[in-house]
Design a protein around this motif. Structure first.
Motif, PDB file in Angstrom:
ATOM      1  N   GLY A  77       0.931  -1.011   0.058  1.00  0.00           N
ATOM      2  CA  GLY A  77       0.074   0.147   0.435  1.00  0.00           C
ATOM      3  C   GLY A  77       0.703   1.170  -0.039  1.00  0.00           C
ATOM      4  N   ALA A  78       2.030   1.494   1.005  1.00  0.00           N
ATOM      5  CA  ALA A  78       2.422   2.247   0.944  1.00  0.00           C
ATOM      6  C   ALA A  78       3.336   2.398  -0.719  1.00  0.00           C
ATOM      7  N   GLY A  79       3.915   1.363  -1.076  1.00  0.00           N
ATOM      8  CA  GLY A  79       4.206   1.695  -2.249  1.00  0.00           C
ATOM      9  C   GLY A  79       3.685   2.174  -3.255  1.00  0.00           C
ATOM     10  N   VAL A  80       2.152   1.996  -3.374  1.00  0.00           N
ATOM     11  CA  VAL A  80       1.476   2.683  -4.488  1.00  0.00           C
ATOM     12  C   VAL A  80       1.393   3.582  -4.122  1.00  0.00           C
ATOM     13  N   ASP A  81       1.346   3.876  -2.481  1.00  0.00           N
ATOM     14  CA  ASP A  81       0.522   5.456  -3.040  1.00  0.00           C
ATOM     15  C   ASP A  81       2.071   6.239  -3.289  1.00  0.00           C
ATOM     16  N   ALA A  82       3.373   5.982  -3.045  1.00  0.00           N
ATOM     17  CA  ALA A  82       4.469   6.445  -3.937  1.00  0.00           C
ATOM     18  C   ALA A  82       4.704   6.513  -4.648  1.00  0.00           C
ATOM     19  N   ALA A  83       4.128   5.045  -5.542  1.00  0.00           N
ATOM     20  CA  ALA A  83       3.558   4.799  -7.047  1.00  0.00           C
ATOM     21  C   ALA A  83       2.666   6.341  -7.608  1.00  0.00           C
ATOM     22  N   ARG A  84       1.962   5.957  -7.086  1.00  0.00           N
ATOM     23  CA  ARG A  84       1.010   7.665  -7.526  1.00  0.00           C
ATOM     24  C   ARG A  84       1.272   8.929  -7.316  1.00  0.00           C
ATOM     25  N   GLU A  85       2.083   8.832  -6.205  1.00  0.00           N
ATOM     26  CA  GLU A  85       2.906  10.530  -6.165  1.00  0.00           C
ATOM     27  C   GLU A  85       3.795  10.979  -7.214  1.00  0.00           C
ATOM     28  N   VAL A  86       4.480   9.847  -7.790  1.00  0.00           N
ATOM     29  CA  VAL A  86       5.439  10.329  -8.485  1.00  0.00           C
ATOM     30  C   VAL A  86       4.806   9.924 -10.151  1.00  0.00           C
ATOM     31  N   PHE A  87       3.561   9.119 -10.650  1.00  0.00           N
ATOM     32  CA  PHE A  87       2.338   9.552 -11.377  1.00  0.00           C
ATOM     33  C   PHE A  87       2.298  11.152 -11.731  1.00  0.00           C
ATOM     34  N   SER A  88       1.204  11.237 -10.398  1.00  0.00           N
ATOM     35  CA  SER A  88       0.368  12.462 -10.554  1.00  0.00           C
ATOM     36  C   SER A  88       0.962  13.711 -10.584  1.00  0.00           C
ATOM     37  N   THR A  89       2.916  13.614 -10.156  1.00  0.00           N
ATOM     38  CA  THR A  89       3.574  15.037 -10.523  1.00  0.00           C
ATOM     39  C   THR A  89       4.535  14.684 -12.104  1.00  0.00           C
ATOM     40  N   HIS A  90       4.049  13.884 -12.306  1.00  0.00           N
ATOM     41  CA  HIS A  90       5.407  13.600 -13.561  1.00  0.00           C
ATOM     42  C   HIS A  90       4.627  13.955 -14.765  1.00  0.00           C
ATOM     43  N   VAL A  91       5.698  15.054 -15.623  1.00  0.00           N
ATOM     44  CA  VAL A  91       4.988  15.338 -16.704  1.00  0.00           C
ATOM     45  C   VAL A  91       6.078  14.999 -17.625  1.00  0.00           C
ATOM     46  N   ASN A  92       4.677  14.303 -18.636  1.00  0.00           N
ATOM     47  CA  ASN A  92       4.812  13.919 -20.644  1.00  0.00           C
ATOM     48  C   ASN A  92       5.253  15.405 -20.930  1.00  0.00           C
ATOM     49  N   LYS A  93       6.678  14.715 -22.210  1.00  0.00           N
ATOM     50  CA  LYS A  93       6.667  15.856 -22.763  1.00  0.00           C
ATOM     51  C   LYS A  93       7.441  15.410 -24.015  1.00  0.00           C
ATOM     52  N   LEU A  94       6.365  16.110 -24.817  1.00  0.00           N
ATOM     53  CA  LEU A  94       6.961  15.615 -26.190  1.00  0.00           C
ATOM     54  C   LEU A  94       7.966  16.782 -27.313  1.00  0.00           C
ATOM     55  N   ARG A  95       9.314  16.783 -28.288  1.00  0.00           N
ATOM     56  CA  ARG A  95       8.899  17.844 -28.407  1.00  0.00           C
ATOM     57  C   ARG A  95       9.296  17.293 -30.347  1.00  0.00           C
ATOM     58  N   VAL A  96       8.089  18.533 -30.756  1.00  0.00           N
ATOM     59  CA  VAL A  96       7.423  18.092 -32.021  1.00  0.00           C
ATOM     60  C   VAL A  96       8.220  19.037 -32.468  1.00  0.00           C
ATOM     61  N   ASP A  97       8.646  18.191 -33.724  1.00  0.00           N
ATOM     62  CA  ASP A  97       9.935  19.508 -34.530  1.00  0.00           C
ATOM     63  C   ASP A  97       9.268  19.377 -35.960  1.00  0.00           C
ATOM     64  N   LYS A  98      10.385  19.868 -36.421  1.00  0.00           N
ATOM     65  CA  LYS A  98       9.940  19.825 -38.285  1.00  0.00           C
ATOM     66  C   LYS A  98       8.613  20.744 -38.492  1.00  0.00           C
ATOM     67  N   LEU A  99       7.785  21.539 -37.960  1.00  0.00           N
ATOM     68  CA  LEU A  99       7.061  22.537 -37.917  1.00  0.00           C
ATOM     69  C   LEU A  99       7.434  23.555 -38.971  1.00  0.00           C
ATOM     70  N   HIS A 100       6.660  23.877 -39.254  1.00  0.00           N
ATOM     71  CA  HIS A 100       6.576  25.304 -39.874  1.00  0.00           C
ATOM     72  C   HIS A 100       6.656  26.481 -39.144  1.00  0.00           C
ATOM     73  N   ASP A 101       7.981  27.749 -38.873  1.00  0.00           N
ATOM     74  CA  ASP A 101       8.054  28.421 -39.026  1.00  0.00           C
ATOM     75  C   ASP A 101       7.000  29.027 -39.367  1.00  0.00           C
ATOM     76  N   ALA A 102       6.341  29.654 -38.757  1.00  0.00           N
ATOM     77  CA  ALA A 102       5.336  30.794 -38.780  1.00  0.00           C
ATOM     78  C   ALA A 102       5.282  31.806 -39.101  1.00  0.00           C
ATOM     79  N   ASP A 103       7.242  32.181 -38.043  1.00  0.00           N
ATOM     80  CA  ASP A 103       7.157  33.791 -38.262  1.00  0.00           C
ATOM     81  C   ASP A 103       7.599  33.958 -39.675  1.00  0.00           C
ATOM     82  N   VAL A 104       8.575  33.477 -39.998  1.00  0.00           N
ATOM     83  CA  VAL A 104       9.483  33.068 -41.296  1.00  0.00           C
ATOM     84  C   VAL A 104       8.473  32.904 -42.321  1.00  0.00           C
TER      85      VAL A 104
END
Lengths: 607, 218
Positions: free
Chosen positions: A238-265
């Protein structure tokens, strides 16, 4: 089988997640942040800072409902370890499995009008092509069955197939946009971070586990000990699950999306075009210059804004379960544009390496100027320059100098000409004839200047003959043909090949070898080095070739630069060593953190 | 050009400089062509040994120049149908295309083909086992050569591909040598070259080495 589930209030984790998402946008206060709203799964998009243009960072936190449903299943023990030393069981033996609704995420982005048009076009062509193929096959088979000759059947079937394709095009319906009016395209799938969650679970569990185990009666047999450990594991999970939930809830998933049009150019280009067109039209309409400028400015502003809107993007994230079914879907973010940044952060390691290397070279040049003694190891190929020219003088034959087949903008050609400077000076002193056929006109001009200066510094300006430095042809094998013929006819006593060479290297070196000339080569083309080593008497390999100028001049400034190069070698050596050690650790431990460092070194620093 | 590597807005600068260099090089071609004419006319005039070759060079040079500049057999482009010389320089079927296809290409291919014989003679000389190092070189070359032929694969085909000794199969050894030893050596040379280029470029940029301009004096 034991299933454990704890209800954890998620206000604190949500607050932490929000803080970390805000921190993710730090350092880019002037940049636009686009957020989704009204959904359990919050997504935000941020124009990537220092990206060199065309990149947006999409980040999102785990859906709260999914975090509430997080469970960890205790699967028992690894038998082999249980039967062994009891102390070894504590961190390793219990086996668990993470039960979490979300298996992976999909990131989607809105398409620009260009992309929608292209997508529709491709789908229309695919539909027509498919209709054509099916109609052709069916019609052809029917006609053959009816006894029509194959050639005629083919012609008739293709006519029917063309009609079918036309029908398919006519009935083609473009893809319907999403309810928000945009078309979306799949960017990539992102797996959930199971490793860090399980790590957190293990840490949380072990804290309680140790206390529970200590409370078990001592002196029990192996079966009793196993039961004790099982009970301790159950209670501590139970204590482990608590810790796991805390990690999941504070974890930020990130993705760098590239090769998009440079709008300002794109917007700047559109604004320029709009200004020019509007100004011309206003002029044609007979407006004054001032009025035309005002009209053009207005048109330019409008074009800029509309283009920025056209090349903006929206993102949403979809959470999938193990079977690939959609279980959560975020709202789309508001529109965001990818703009050009002032500095390309991906090149930062290169900038640091460049500064260290250049700094070291400059430092040692300054040191050399202050009188510090610098030692350079003997380079056989350069020591042999005098010997080769002397031999040519004794034999009464010429010296042939080939400065490669590239133009003067190639650093190898420049390095070759610095060697020519020394060769021609020695030749001037010995009164030998140096012939320099070139494959580029600018190289001929530079070589003439160099040789003339060498004759001047040798005190024999009258002996300088510009006709001995001449242009042959830009054509690679035409140049080789001329040189080979000339070498066989005139039999120079010494041949120098200093510059950038390709396939002609071996032809030249072998021809020189066949006429018995003493040959010295220098190039920075790794593929040609074996040929020169096999056929020439001396070869300057890579960096030796670039060190030739410093070595031959003996000037303190130049020798200092060689010492600076050594610092670069030490730097490279350290990076290699650290990289090898980290890669070895990663392959043994499979540590995510080390793996990320190895990837950074491989993909960012080395590339 | 260095700055353009780090600041995206200046990426076009490098291209501009390269364009300027190409313009300069085009003008320099006139210089080269003039030099070629002068040199070979001198040779013909003074009838030095092999002056006949100079005649062939001059005739070929002038003929190619006239055919190329005259754009014989080239139709105007679809974009500018009323401009006589607007077509591409070397389309299929044009006189210049014919010169390229049937004269220049065969001559170039002939020179390139001779490389095979030069490689054989150079290899014969390089692979003599004069000392231990030369023997190692010979043995390695032998493995590589055999490993890349059917004969090499056949010789060691009796070693089962899934056995612990599969690495002794010649094709495996050949790949191993190329991937490990050869790549390591190549990279060492490449690192040295990269550092040499950086250092030389810096010396040139700072004006420390000006011997390529004909002087190292201040």
């Amino acid at each position: 089988m034991i299933l454990l589930q704890l209800d954890t209030p998620h206000k604190l984790p949500a607050l932490l997640a929000t803080i970390s998402m805000v921190l993710a946008g730090c350092g880019s206060s002037d940049r636009e942040i686009s957020r989704s709203s009204g959904s359990d799964m919050q997504v935000q998009a941020l124009d990537a800072p220092f990206d060199g243009g065309g990149e947006i960072i999409v980040s999102w936190i785990e859906p709260m409902d999914a975090i509430d449903g997080l469970q960890v299943r205790f699967d028992g023990f690894d038998q082999s370890i249980v039967d062994g030393n009891m102390q070894d069981i504590i961190p390793l033996a219990p086996t668990f499995e993470l039960e979490y609704d979300v298996a992976s995420y999909q990131v989607w982005r809105s398409m620009t009008p260009d992309e929608v048009a292209m997508d529709n076009k491709q789908r229309r062509i695919a539909a027509a092509s498919s209709a054509y193929d099916i109609a052709y096959e069916n019609a052809y088979a029917e006609l053959i069955q009816e006894g029509v000759a194959p050639l005629e059947a083919g012609n008739q079937a293709s006519m029917e197939a063309r009609e079918a394709a036309d029908d398919a095009i006519a009935s083609f319906k473009p893809r319907t946009p999403e309810p928000d009016g945009f078309h979306y395209t799949f960017v990539t799938a992102v797996p959930i971070d199971r490793a860090s969650v399980m790590d957190a679970f293990g840490r949380g569990m072990r804290t309680v586990y140790g206390t529970n185990l200590a409370a078990q009666p001592a002196g029990a047999d192996q079966q009793q000990e196993k039961e004790s450990i099982t009970n301790a594991v159950k209670e501590s999970t139970g204590a482990g699950v608590d810790a796991a939930r805390e990690v999941f809830s504070t974890h930020v998933n990130k993705l760098r999306v590239d090769k998009l049009h440079d709008a300002d150019v794109k917007a700047a280009e559109a604004a320029d075009a709009a200004w020019t067109a509007a100004f011309k039209k206003a002029n044609d309409d007979g407006r004054t210059h001032q009025e035309a400028v005002e009209v053009a400015d207005t048109a330019s502003d409008a074009a800029f804004k509309s283009t920025m809107e056209l090349y903006s993007y929206r993102f949403h994230v979809v959470a999938l379960d193990d079977s690939g079914n959609q279980i959560f879907k975020s709202d789309s973010t508001t529109s965001i544009v990818a703009t050009d940044s002032f500095f390309n952060g991906a090149q930062l390691p290169l900038l640091v390496i460049m500064l260290v290397l250049c700094g070291a070279v400059l430092y040692f040049i300054v040191m050399a100027r202050k009188g510090r003694t610098l030692k350079v190891r003997p380079i056989a190929g350069l020591k042999a320059v005098d010997e080769a020219v002397g031999r040519a003088t004794e034999m009464g034959r010429s010296v042939l100098f080939v400065p490669g087949i590239q133009d003067i903008n190639d650093i190898q050609t420049i390095a070759g000409i610095t060697v020519l400077s020394r060769v021609s000076k020695t030749a001037a002193e010995y009164d030998a004839k140096v012939e320099v056929p070139t494959a580029r006109s600018l190289v001929m001009t530079a070589a003439r200047e160099t040789v003339q200066a060498s004759y001047l510094s040798a005190g024999r300006p009258d002996s300088y003959n510009p006709d001995l430095i001449y242009y042959v042809t830009d054509e690679q094998f035409g140049y080789v043909a001329y040189l080979s013929g000339m070498m066989v006819r005139e039999k120079p006593a010494a041949c120098f090949y200093m510059g950038c060479f390709f396939a002609e290297s071996l032809i030249l070196a072998e021809t020189g070898n066949s006429i018995g000339a003493i040959q010295i080569a220098g190039t920075a083309m790794p593929a040609q080095l074996p040929f020169f080593v096999a056929a020439c008497d001396y070869t300057l390999i890579g960096e030796e070739f670039f060190a030739a100028s410093a070595y031959l001049s003996g000037e303190a400034d130049q020798l200092g630069s060689l010492k600076g190069q050594d610092v670069g070698k030490i730097l490279v050596g350290i990076i290699l060593l650290v990289g090898c050690i980290l890669a070895t650790i990663y392959s043994v431990t499979d540590s995510v953190a080390v793996g990320e460092i190895v990837e950074y070194i491989k993909n960012t620093i080395l590339s | 050009m260095i700055v353009s590597k780090f600041i995206p807005q200046t990426e076009g600068w490098g291209e501009d400089v390269a364009t300027w260099f190409n313009i300069l090089a085009a003008f320099a071609f006139v210089l080269g062509g003039g030099n070629l004419l002068k040199l070979h006319l001198q040779k013909i005039s003074s009838k030095v040994t092999g002056w006949g070759y100079s005649v062939i060079i001059l005739v070929s040079f002038i003929a190619t120049l006239v055919i190329g500049l005259g754009k014989f057999g080239i139709h105007p482009s679809a974009e500018y149908p009323n401009v006589a010389w607007s077509g591409p320089t070397q389309p299929e079927g044009s006189a210049f295309g014919w010169v390229y296809e049937y004269l220049l290409q065969p001559l170039t291919a002939t020179m390139f083909a001779m490389l095979a014989f030069y490689i054989a003679s150079a290899a014969f000389r390089a692979f003599r086992a004069k000392n231990f190092e030369a023997f190692l070189l010979l043995a390695t070359a032998f493995i590589i050569l055999l490993g890349r032929t059917i004969a090499g694969v056949f010789i060691t085909s009796w070693i089962p591909p899934n056995s612990p000794f599969a690495f002794l199969r010649l094709e495996e050894l050949s790949v191993y040598i190329m991937q490990i030893f050869n790549t390591a050596g190549n990279r060492a040379i490449m690192i040295g070259i990269a550092l040499g280029i950086a250092s030389t470029s810096l010396k040139i940029l700072l004006g420390i080495d000006r011997s390529y301009l004909g002087s190292s004096e201040d």
